[in-house]
Design an enzyme around this catalytic site. Structure first.
Site, PDB file in Angstrom:
ATOM      1  N   HIS A  84       0.940  -1.358  -0.396  1.00 48.01           N
ATOM      2  CA  HIS A  84       0.016   0.014  -0.221  1.00 48.01           C
ATOM      3  C   HIS A  84       0.212   1.320  -0.009  1.00 48.01           C
ATOM      4  CE1 HIS A  84      -4.129  -2.529   1.809  1.00 48.01           C
ATOM      5  NE2 HIS A  84      -3.326  -3.216   0.496  1.00 48.01           N
ATOM      6  N   GLU A  86       1.474   4.355   1.439  1.00 49.48           N
ATOM      7  CA  GLU A  86       1.037   4.284   3.160  1.00 49.48           C
ATOM      8  C   GLU A  86       2.956   3.605   3.738  1.00 49.48           C
ATOM      9  OE1 GLU A  86      -1.331   3.019   2.275  1.00 49.48           O
ATOM     10  OE2 GLU A  86      -3.238   4.358   3.549  1.00 49.48           O
ATOM     11  N   CYS A 110      -6.193   2.042   5.479  1.00 48.97           N
ATOM     12  CA  CYS A 110      -6.746   0.639   5.912  1.00 48.97           C
ATOM     13  C   CYS A 110      -5.996   0.414   6.998  1.00 48.97           C
ATOM     14  CB  CYS A 110      -6.261  -0.414   4.553  1.00 48.97           C
ATOM     15  SG  CYS A 110      -4.622  -0.601   5.068  1.00 48.97           S
ATOM     16  N   CYS A 113      -1.959  -0.765   7.466  1.00 45.65           N
ATOM     17  CA  CYS A 113      -1.649   0.511   6.845  1.00 45.65           C
ATOM     18  C   CYS A 113      -1.555   1.499   8.370  1.00 45.65           C
ATOM     19  CB  CYS A 113      -2.137   1.722   5.461  1.00 45.65           C
ATOM     20  SG  CYS A 113      -1.939   1.159   3.961  1.00 45.65           S
TER      21      CYS A 113
HETATM   22  N1  LIG Z   1      -5.512   2.441   2.365  1.00 41.96           N
HETATM   23  C1  LIG Z   1      -4.404   2.286   1.233  1.00 41.96           C
HETATM   24  C2  LIG Z   1      -5.454   1.041   0.889  1.00 41.96           C
HETATM   25  C3  LIG Z   1      -5.814  -0.138   0.047  1.00 41.96           C
HETATM   26  N2  LIG Z   1      -4.928   0.751  -0.877  1.00 41.96           N
HETATM   27  C4  LIG Z   1      -4.475  -0.214  -2.408  1.00 41.96           C
HETATM   28  C5  LIG Z   1      -4.390  -1.327  -2.427  1.00 41.96           C
HETATM   29  C6  LIG Z   1      -4.897  -1.464  -4.111  1.00 41.96           C
HETATM   30  O1  LIG Z   1      -3.825  -1.675  -5.276  1.00 41.96           O
HETATM   31  C7  LIG Z   1      -5.776  -0.079  -3.833  1.00 41.96           C
HETATM   32  C8  LIG Z   1      -7.573  -1.113  -3.502  1.00 41.96           C
HETATM   33  O2  LIG Z   1      -7.384  -1.621  -4.598  1.00 41.96           O
HETATM   34  P1  LIG Z   1      -9.177  -2.282  -3.891  1.00 41.96           P
HETATM   35  O3  LIG Z   1      -9.604  -3.397  -4.072  1.00 41.96           O
HETATM   36  O4  LIG Z   1      -9.911  -1.423  -3.779  1.00 41.96           O
HETATM   37  O5  LIG Z   1      -9.452  -2.213  -5.832  1.00 41.96           O
HETATM   38  O6  LIG Z   1      -5.531   0.506  -3.290  1.00 41.96           O
HETATM   39  C9  LIG Z   1      -3.782   1.817  -0.818  1.00 41.96           C
HETATM   40  O7  LIG Z   1      -2.496   1.428  -0.759  1.00 41.96           O
HETATM   41  N3  LIG Z   1      -3.842   2.209   0.509  1.00 41.96           N
HETATM   42 ZN   LIG Z   2      -3.665   0.435   3.717  1.00 41.69          ZN
END
Ligand SMILES: Nc1ccn([C@H]2C[C@H](O)[C@@H](COP(=O)(O)O)O2)c(=O)n1
Ligand SMILES: [Zn+2]
Length: 182
Positions: A84, A86, A110, A113
């Site tokens: 992710h 973060e 999330c 993170c």
């Molecule tokens: N706090 C976050 C949440 C999600 N991400 C990234 C991880 C995945 O590449 C995308 C989420 O994809 P989805 O499954 O919702 O289509 O975003 C992040 O970097 N930081």
């Molecule tokens: Zn995350």
């Protein structure tokens, strides 16, 4: 009257339509997100210390050595692999630690993170989107960040868009596109 500049001529005033710190740091996070190869969701993060210095930037992507042409980007599969934004921003730090820093991020963090943010000593999260707030992971992250005393602020940027024109200082012909592998 300022003794250093006491000339009687009209003094040129500074520009007033420059972007503020928060828009600037959030724009860096949004720009970093543009590097993401995730076809569904691009996230970027920018960590700033108490001297307003950027100490880390990251976006969501496959781990080093794990080809983003081979590893899966499908929903449900990618979560096993993707780092992710973060987490990458914290791991990419160019300072000894990120204690007392603020993280600017496109999306509210999330649960995974949030744990890293808390343990790294980041004291504030500034985010734009809360679109996943109803998911269990995000309910957990909100609770943990609150209990750990990390301030979370949703931010509405002062400007709707920031345009970057690579040609703005070119008087005549547009820039030639140089072929680079990225
Ligand atoms: N706090 C976050 C949440 C999600 N991400 C990234 C991880 C995945 O590449 C995308 C989420 O994809 P989805 O499954 O919702 O289509 O975003 C992040 O970097 N930081
Ligand atoms: Zn995350």
């Amino acid at each position: 009257m300022n003794k250093t500049f006491d000339n009687t001529e009209q003094i040129q005033k500074k520009r007033e339509d420059y972007i503020g710190w928060t828009d600037y740091f959030m724009a860096v996070a949004f720009l970093a997100a543009k590097r993401s190869k995730d076809p569904h969701f691009q996230v970027g993060a920018c960590i700033v210390n108490q001297d307003m210095r950027i100490v880390g930037v990251g976006y969501n992507g496959m781990p080093r050595g794990c080809s983003d042409d081979i590893y899966p980007w499908e929903k449900g599969k990618k979560k096993l692999y993707v780092c992710h934004a973060e987490m990458n921003a914290i791991l990419n730090k160019n300072s000894s630690d990120v204690w007392g820093c603020t993280i600017y991020v496109k999306l509210f963090p999330c649960n995974e993170c949030a744990k890293i943010i808390i343990q790294s000593g980041i004291k504030e999260v500034v985010y734009v989107s809360d679109k996943k707030a109803k998911k269990v992971e995000y309910k957990a992250s909100r609770q943990m960040l609150k209990d750990a005393g990390v301030i979370c602020t949703q931010y509405k940027p002062k400007v709707g868009t920031i345009v970057i024109d690579f040609d703005e200082d070119n008087d005549s012909s547009p820039l030639e596109t140089e072929k680079r592998s990225e």
